[in-house]
Design a protein around this motif. Structure first.
Motif, mmCIF file in Angstrom:
data_model
loop_
_atom_site.group_PDB
_atom_site.id
_atom_site.type_symbol
_atom_site.label_atom_id
_atom_site.label_comp_id
_atom_site.label_asym_id
_atom_site.label_seq_id
_atom_site.Cartn_x
_atom_site.Cartn_y
_atom_site.Cartn_z
ATOM 1 N N PHE A 4 0.833 -1.187 0.000
ATOM 2 C CA PHE A 4 0.000 0.000 0.000
ATOM 3 C C PHE A 4 0.873 1.244 0.000
ATOM 4 O O PHE A 4 1.956 1.250 0.556
ATOM 5 C CB PHE A 4 -0.939 -0.002 1.200
ATOM 6 N N LEU A 5 0.347 2.272 -0.621
ATOM 7 C CA LEU A 5 1.078 3.525 -0.740
ATOM 8 C C LEU A 5 1.306 4.176 0.620
ATOM 9 O O LEU A 5 2.343 4.750 0.877
ATOM 10 C CB LEU A 5 0.314 4.478 -1.659
ATOM 11 N N PHE A 6 0.319 4.072 1.519
ATOM 12 C CA PHE A 6 0.412 4.723 2.811
ATOM 13 C C PHE A 6 0.320 3.711 3.940
ATOM 14 O O PHE A 6 -0.423 2.747 3.864
ATOM 15 C CB PHE A 6 -0.706 5.757 2.973
ATOM 16 N N ALA A 7 1.043 3.980 4.991
ATOM 17 C CA ALA A 7 0.995 3.123 6.174
ATOM 18 C C ALA A 7 -0.226 3.474 7.013
ATOM 19 O O ALA A 7 -0.722 4.591 6.981
ATOM 20 C CB ALA A 7 2.267 3.299 6.989
ATOM 21 N N ILE A 8 -0.695 2.486 7.771
ATOM 22 C CA ILE A 8 -1.794 2.698 8.708
ATOM 23 C C ILE A 8 -1.230 2.499 10.108
ATOM 24 O O ILE A 8 -0.691 1.437 10.422
ATOM 25 C CB ILE A 8 -2.934 1.685 8.471
ATOM 26 N N TYR A 9 -1.358 3.526 10.933
ATOM 27 C CA TYR A 9 -0.874 3.474 12.311
ATOM 28 C C TYR A 9 -2.046 3.647 13.267
ATOM 29 O O TYR A 9 -2.850 4.559 13.112
ATOM 30 C CB TYR A 9 0.146 4.582 12.579
ATOM 31 N N CYS A 10 -2.120 2.767 14.265
ATOM 32 C CA CYS A 10 -3.130 2.859 15.312
ATOM 33 C C CYS A 10 -2.449 2.716 16.660
ATOM 34 O O CYS A 10 -1.418 2.058 16.783
ATOM 35 C CB CYS A 10 -4.174 1.750 15.175
ATOM 36 N N LYS A 11 -3.080 3.293 17.658
ATOM 37 C CA LYS A 11 -2.541 3.229 19.016
ATOM 38 C C LYS A 11 -3.410 2.302 19.857
ATOM 39 O O LYS A 11 -4.634 2.423 19.868
ATOM 40 C CB LYS A 11 -2.521 4.633 19.619
ATOM 41 N N ILE A 12 -2.751 1.368 20.557
ATOM 42 C CA ILE A 12 -3.425 0.454 21.482
ATOM 43 C C ILE A 12 -2.605 0.444 22.765
ATOM 44 O O ILE A 12 -1.402 0.156 22.731
ATOM 45 C CB ILE A 12 -3.522 -0.981 20.914
ATOM 46 N N ASP A 13 -3.245 0.758 23.879
ATOM 47 C CA ASP A 13 -2.555 0.754 25.185
ATOM 48 C C ASP A 13 -1.262 1.566 25.174
ATOM 49 O O ASP A 13 -0.216 1.094 25.610
ATOM 50 C CB ASP A 13 -2.239 -0.675 25.617
ATOM 51 N N ASP A 14 -1.307 2.772 24.655
ATOM 52 C CA ASP A 14 -0.159 3.681 24.643
ATOM 53 C C ASP A 14 0.980 3.259 23.723
ATOM 54 O O ASP A 14 2.063 3.842 23.777
ATOM 55 C CB ASP A 14 0.383 3.916 26.061
ATOM 56 N N TRP A 16 2.059 2.423 19.582
ATOM 57 C CA TRP A 16 1.661 2.572 18.181
ATOM 58 C C TRP A 16 1.997 1.310 17.413
ATOM 59 O O TRP A 16 3.045 0.688 17.648
ATOM 60 C CB TRP A 16 2.392 3.752 17.542
ATOM 61 N N TYR A 17 1.126 0.949 16.468
ATOM 62 C CA TYR A 17 1.322 -0.237 15.633
ATOM 63 C C TYR A 17 1.120 0.133 14.173
ATOM 64 O O TYR A 17 0.210 0.890 13.832
ATOM 65 C CB TYR A 17 0.334 -1.339 16.023
ATOM 66 N N ARG A 18 1.979 -0.418 13.325
ATOM 67 C CA ARG A 18 1.827 -0.248 11.878
ATOM 68 C C ARG A 18 1.055 -1.475 11.388
ATOM 69 O O ARG A 18 1.518 -2.606 11.515
ATOM 70 C CB ARG A 18 3.193 -0.178 11.196
ATOM 71 N N LEU A 19 -0.130 -1.249 10.839
ATOM 72 C CA LEU A 19 -1.050 -2.344 10.548
ATOM 73 C C LEU A 19 -0.994 -2.878 9.119
ATOM 74 O O LEU A 19 -1.693 -3.845 8.809
ATOM 75 C CB LEU A 19 -2.485 -1.900 10.857
ATOM 76 N N ASN A 20 -0.188 -2.322 8.274
ATOM 77 C CA ASN A 20 -0.181 -2.762 6.880
ATOM 78 C C ASN A 20 0.127 -4.251 6.713
ATOM 79 O O ASN A 20 -0.405 -4.893 5.810
ATOM 80 C CB ASN A 20 0.797 -1.926 6.066
ATOM 81 N N ASP A 21 0.950 -4.803 7.583
ATOM 82 C CA ASP A 21 1.314 -6.211 7.458
ATOM 83 C C ASP A 21 0.204 -7.172 7.875
ATOM 84 O O ASP A 21 0.310 -8.376 7.638
ATOM 85 C CB ASP A 21 2.579 -6.515 8.264
ATOM 86 N N ILE A 22 -0.853 -6.669 8.501
ATOM 87 C CA ILE A 22 -1.957 -7.556 8.873
ATOM 88 C C ILE A 22 -3.201 -7.355 8.009
ATOM 89 O O ILE A 22 -4.222 -7.983 8.234
ATOM 90 C CB ILE A 22 -2.342 -7.412 10.357
ATOM 91 N N VAL A 23 -3.099 -6.502 7.008
ATOM 92 C CA VAL A 23 -4.252 -6.200 6.156
ATOM 93 C C VAL A 23 -4.861 -7.471 5.577
ATOM 94 O O VAL A 23 -6.080 -7.640 5.564
ATOM 95 C CB VAL A 23 -3.857 -5.202 5.044
ATOM 96 N N LEU A 69 9.332 8.734 15.154
ATOM 97 C CA LEU A 69 8.047 8.449 14.518
ATOM 98 C C LEU A 69 6.920 8.443 15.553
ATOM 99 O O LEU A 69 5.837 8.975 15.308
ATOM 100 C CB LEU A 69 8.093 7.121 13.766
ATOM 101 N N ILE A 70 7.174 7.878 16.723
ATOM 102 C CA ILE A 70 6.166 7.864 17.793
ATOM 103 C C ILE A 70 5.765 9.285 18.162
ATOM 104 O O ILE A 70 4.578 9.602 18.281
ATOM 105 C CB ILE A 70 6.687 7.098 19.027
ATOM 106 N N ASP A 71 6.741 10.166 18.321
ATOM 107 C CA ASP A 71 6.451 11.568 18.654
ATOM 108 C C ASP A 71 5.630 12.233 17.547
ATOM 109 O O ASP A 71 4.694 12.991 17.822
ATOM 110 C CB ASP A 71 7.747 12.348 18.885
#
Length: 87
Positions: A4-14, A16-23, A69-71
Protein backbone atom coordinates in the motif's frame (compact mmCIF):
# COMPACT_ATOMS: atom_id res chain seq x y z
CA UNK A 1 0.25 -9.57 0.38
CA UNK A 2 -0.59 -6.21 -1.11
CA UNK A 3 1.73 -3.25 -0.88
CA UNK A 4 0.00 0.00 0.00
CA UNK A 5 1.08 3.53 -0.74
CA UNK A 6 0.41 4.72 2.81
CA UNK A 7 0.99 3.12 6.17
CA UNK A 8 -1.79 2.70 8.71
CA UNK A 9 -0.87 3.47 12.31
CA UNK A 10 -3.13 2.86 15.31
CA UNK A 11 -2.54 3.23 19.02
CA UNK A 12 -3.43 0.45 21.48
CA UNK A 13 -2.56 0.75 25.18
CA UNK A 14 -0.16 3.68 24.64
CA UNK A 15 1.77 1.84 21.92
CA UNK A 16 1.66 2.57 18.18
CA UNK A 17 1.32 -0.24 15.63
CA UNK A 18 1.83 -0.25 11.88
CA UNK A 19 -1.05 -2.34 10.55
CA UNK A 20 -0.18 -2.76 6.88
CA UNK A 21 1.31 -6.21 7.46
CA UNK A 22 -1.96 -7.56 8.87
CA UNK A 23 -4.25 -6.20 6.16
CA UNK A 24 -4.52 -9.60 4.48
CA UNK A 25 -5.32 -11.26 7.81
CA UNK A 26 -7.94 -8.78 8.96
CA UNK A 27 -11.52 -9.45 7.76
CA UNK A 28 -12.10 -5.74 7.19
CA UNK A 29 -9.00 -5.33 5.07
CA UNK A 30 -7.24 -2.11 4.18
CA UNK A 31 -10.33 0.05 3.63
CA UNK A 32 -11.67 -0.81 7.08
CA UNK A 33 -8.37 -0.43 8.93
CA UNK A 34 -7.53 2.92 7.34
CA UNK A 35 -10.59 4.41 9.09
CA UNK A 36 -8.66 4.02 12.35
CA UNK A 37 -5.42 5.60 11.14
CA UNK A 38 -3.87 7.92 13.75
CA UNK A 39 -6.47 7.02 16.36
CA UNK A 40 -6.30 5.46 19.79
CA UNK A 41 -8.33 2.29 19.26
CA UNK A 42 -7.72 0.74 22.68
CA UNK A 43 -11.37 0.64 23.81
CA UNK A 44 -12.65 -0.52 20.43
CA UNK A 45 -9.94 -3.18 20.17
CA UNK A 46 -10.89 -4.78 23.48
CA UNK A 47 -14.64 -4.62 22.81
CA UNK A 48 -14.36 -6.84 19.73
CA UNK A 49 -14.83 -10.49 20.79
CA UNK A 50 -12.55 -11.80 18.03
CA UNK A 51 -9.65 -9.85 19.56
CA UNK A 52 -9.83 -11.68 22.90
CA UNK A 53 -7.31 -14.26 21.68
CA UNK A 54 -4.82 -11.66 20.47
CA UNK A 55 -2.05 -11.07 22.98
CA UNK A 56 0.27 -8.09 23.20
CA UNK A 57 3.18 -10.37 22.31
CA UNK A 58 1.41 -11.24 19.05
CA UNK A 59 1.25 -7.53 18.22
CA UNK A 60 4.88 -6.83 19.14
CA UNK A 61 6.18 -7.42 15.62
CA UNK A 62 3.96 -4.56 14.38
CA UNK A 63 4.90 -2.18 17.20
CA UNK A 64 6.52 1.13 16.26
CA UNK A 65 9.79 1.51 18.18
CA UNK A 66 11.27 4.56 16.44
CA UNK A 67 10.85 7.37 19.01
CA UNK A 68 10.93 10.10 16.37
CA UNK A 69 8.05 8.45 14.52
CA UNK A 70 6.17 7.86 17.79
CA UNK A 71 6.45 11.57 18.65
CA UNK A 72 5.24 12.51 15.18
CA UNK A 73 2.26 10.14 15.41
CA UNK A 74 1.33 11.42 18.90
CA UNK A 75 1.45 15.02 17.69
CA UNK A 76 -0.70 14.31 14.63
CA UNK A 77 -3.25 12.37 16.70
CA UNK A 78 -3.41 15.14 19.31
CA UNK A 79 -4.00 17.74 16.61
CA UNK A 80 -6.80 15.69 15.05
CA UNK A 81 -4.86 15.07 11.88
CA UNK A 82 -5.97 11.83 10.24
CA UNK A 83 -4.75 12.13 6.68
CA UNK A 84 -3.46 8.71 5.68
CA UNK A 85 -0.11 10.24 4.66
CA UNK A 86 1.90 11.07 7.79
CA UNK A 87 4.80 12.84 6.09
Amino acid sequence: MFEFLFAIYCKIDDDWYRLNDIVDLHPGGYNFLKKFHLKDVTKTFYLIPQHKNITKSMLDKYKVIDQILIDKLDKKMKNGYNNINIT
